[in-house]
Design an enzyme around this catalytic site. Sequence first.
Site, short mmCIF file in Angstrom:
data_model
loop_
_atom_site.label_atom_id
_atom_site.label_comp_id
_atom_site.label_asym_id
_atom_site.label_seq_id
_atom_site.Cartn_x
_atom_site.Cartn_y
_atom_site.Cartn_z
N HIS A 144 -20.52 144.96 38.37
CA HIS A 144 -19.66 145.12 39.53
C HIS A 144 -19.98 146.48 40.14
O HIS A 144 -20.30 147.43 39.41
CB HIS A 144 -18.18 145.13 39.15
CG HIS A 144 -17.71 143.93 38.40
ND1 HIS A 144 -17.79 143.83 37.04
CD2 HIS A 144 -17.11 142.79 38.84
CE1 HIS A 144 -17.27 142.69 36.65
NE2 HIS A 144 -16.85 142.04 37.71
N GLU A 275 -17.48 131.66 41.15
CA GLU A 275 -17.08 131.46 39.76
C GLU A 275 -15.67 130.90 39.64
O GLU A 275 -14.70 131.54 40.06
CB GLU A 275 -17.15 132.79 39.00
CG GLU A 275 -16.75 132.68 37.55
CD GLU A 275 -17.00 133.96 36.77
OE1 GLU A 275 -16.16 134.31 35.93
OE2 GLU A 275 -18.03 134.61 37.03
N HIS A 314 -13.27 130.47 30.77
CA HIS A 314 -12.53 129.95 31.91
C HIS A 314 -12.38 128.44 31.83
O HIS A 314 -11.36 127.90 32.27
CB HIS A 314 -13.23 130.33 33.22
CG HIS A 314 -13.20 131.80 33.49
ND1 HIS A 314 -13.99 132.39 34.46
CD2 HIS A 314 -12.51 132.81 32.93
CE1 HIS A 314 -13.76 133.69 34.48
NE2 HIS A 314 -12.87 133.96 33.55
N ASP A 350 -7.76 135.30 28.55
CA ASP A 350 -9.22 135.46 28.56
C ASP A 350 -9.65 136.54 27.57
O ASP A 350 -9.72 137.72 27.91
CB ASP A 350 -9.65 135.83 29.98
CG ASP A 350 -11.13 135.56 30.22
OD1 ASP A 350 -11.81 135.15 29.27
OD2 ASP A 350 -11.59 135.77 31.34
N ASP A 382 -20.82 137.94 29.27
CA ASP A 382 -19.55 138.46 29.77
C ASP A 382 -18.56 138.46 28.60
O ASP A 382 -17.58 137.72 28.57
CB ASP A 382 -19.05 137.59 30.92
CG ASP A 382 -17.81 138.16 31.58
OD1 ASP A 382 -17.41 139.28 31.21
OD2 ASP A 382 -17.23 137.48 32.43
#
Length: 479
Positions: A144, A275, A314, A350, A382
């Site tokens: 990011h 996403e 997710h 998460d 991730d």
Amino acid sequence: MATRRVLLITIILSYLLCALSEDIIADMTCRADIGQDEISKVWEGEFFPNISYIRYEGPASRNPLAFKWYNAEEEILGKKMKDWLRFSVAFWHTFRGDGTDIFGSSTKRWPWDDGTDSLMMAYNRMRANFEFLKKLGVNFWCFHDRDIAPEGKTLKETNANLDAVVELAKKLQEGTNIHPLWGTAQLFKHRRYMHGAATSPYVSIYAYAAAQVKKAMEVTYELGGENFVFWGGREGYQSLLNTDMKQELDNMALFLKLATAYKKRLGFQGTLLLEPKPQEPTKHQYDWDVATTMGFLQKHGLSDEFKLNIECNHATLAGHSCSHELEMARINGMFGSFDANTGDAQTGWDTDQFLVDIAEATSIMLTVIKNKGIAPGGFNFDAKLRRESVDVEDLFIAHIAGMDTMARGLRNAEKIVEDGTLQTLVDNRYASFESPLGKAIKDGKIGFEELEQEALNSEEAPLPSGKQELAEMVFYSFI
């Protein structure tokens, strides 16, 4: 000059404190030696001096800092392992992760970090990133914009910070095959985005988000990134009582169209990825799962411009299996890239754990093989260390375990494909659609009237077994 001298004195004192604190920080490595010239070269040397390049030693190895299953150059089904898997390191979890979660403060401070968000620390983290990638043998990383460079007092100052760090990254890339798998803009952490970014009810925030994405796309392009990701950390709603859902969805679609147009003007050839992201942090997330995200893209004429970046954690938060989401994307030509992580089955948020389930990895790789690969996407880790994992070597161990898991899944999937038994079970289940009647249905040459006559003229025959247990037996025999 006075400011620079103060900065260098501060760095020297920090280094001395680090050297004197080895009993406190245990096995953690102190910052590397002080260099000269510009601030971006303040720290030179190694950040991981006690860790050498990670090698493949095979399944019999008990060395935690060696690959047991991932052999980058080995060919599987006509393609090298490294080309099937295209591993990537997530900058935010690996170099910014400090053990903080919603119920606890930080538990660790890495040797390249002093806990500040200064430009000097951004340089340190970037150098640590490249050393880590080289020693791990990985050519891709993801970021990011706000992970790699600090936010300034103004957008102009923030962009200048980002340019400075990108310039260092470009120098570190020279002579290597390392570049970003994808970049993205962090449109969720700062308080300005508390109402959303592309779905914000405030046009000034919408404009700021657009400016931030524009800059993030430019630096991704500049670094040779292969993709650019959009994910709506706050693009959703808690309650319809104070929300115009249609306007928010329309505004988000317009935002993505503007981004698509700018990508083309920029000359960026990479793939745009969207996403699916349920329950992060809103209970009604607009991009809930693969199906809703595809529906949104189709409605707004964006299906040809985007593919999906799919994350295992997710998928489970959306109430699906990871394989379900991957297959749904694959059969619709929308499988773009993959975030290789997992959640905890007993925790409803998460957790971003490294994926170490061999069966799940095998199922994932069966989809990747059907898809004939994942390029220009890849397997981005991730995932983050657990709060109690505080040694620098844990960063390597976690990535090695994740890479070995996916490599083992690839090896298992190869055997399943070559054996053919599982595919034969599937083919047999749908064999009736290869009959003249079945082919007429598939070819669209028959209607309800003809099907009614077929049903009226045929005796209802007993249905054969679906052989679910046999399919599971066959699958797990290769794990």
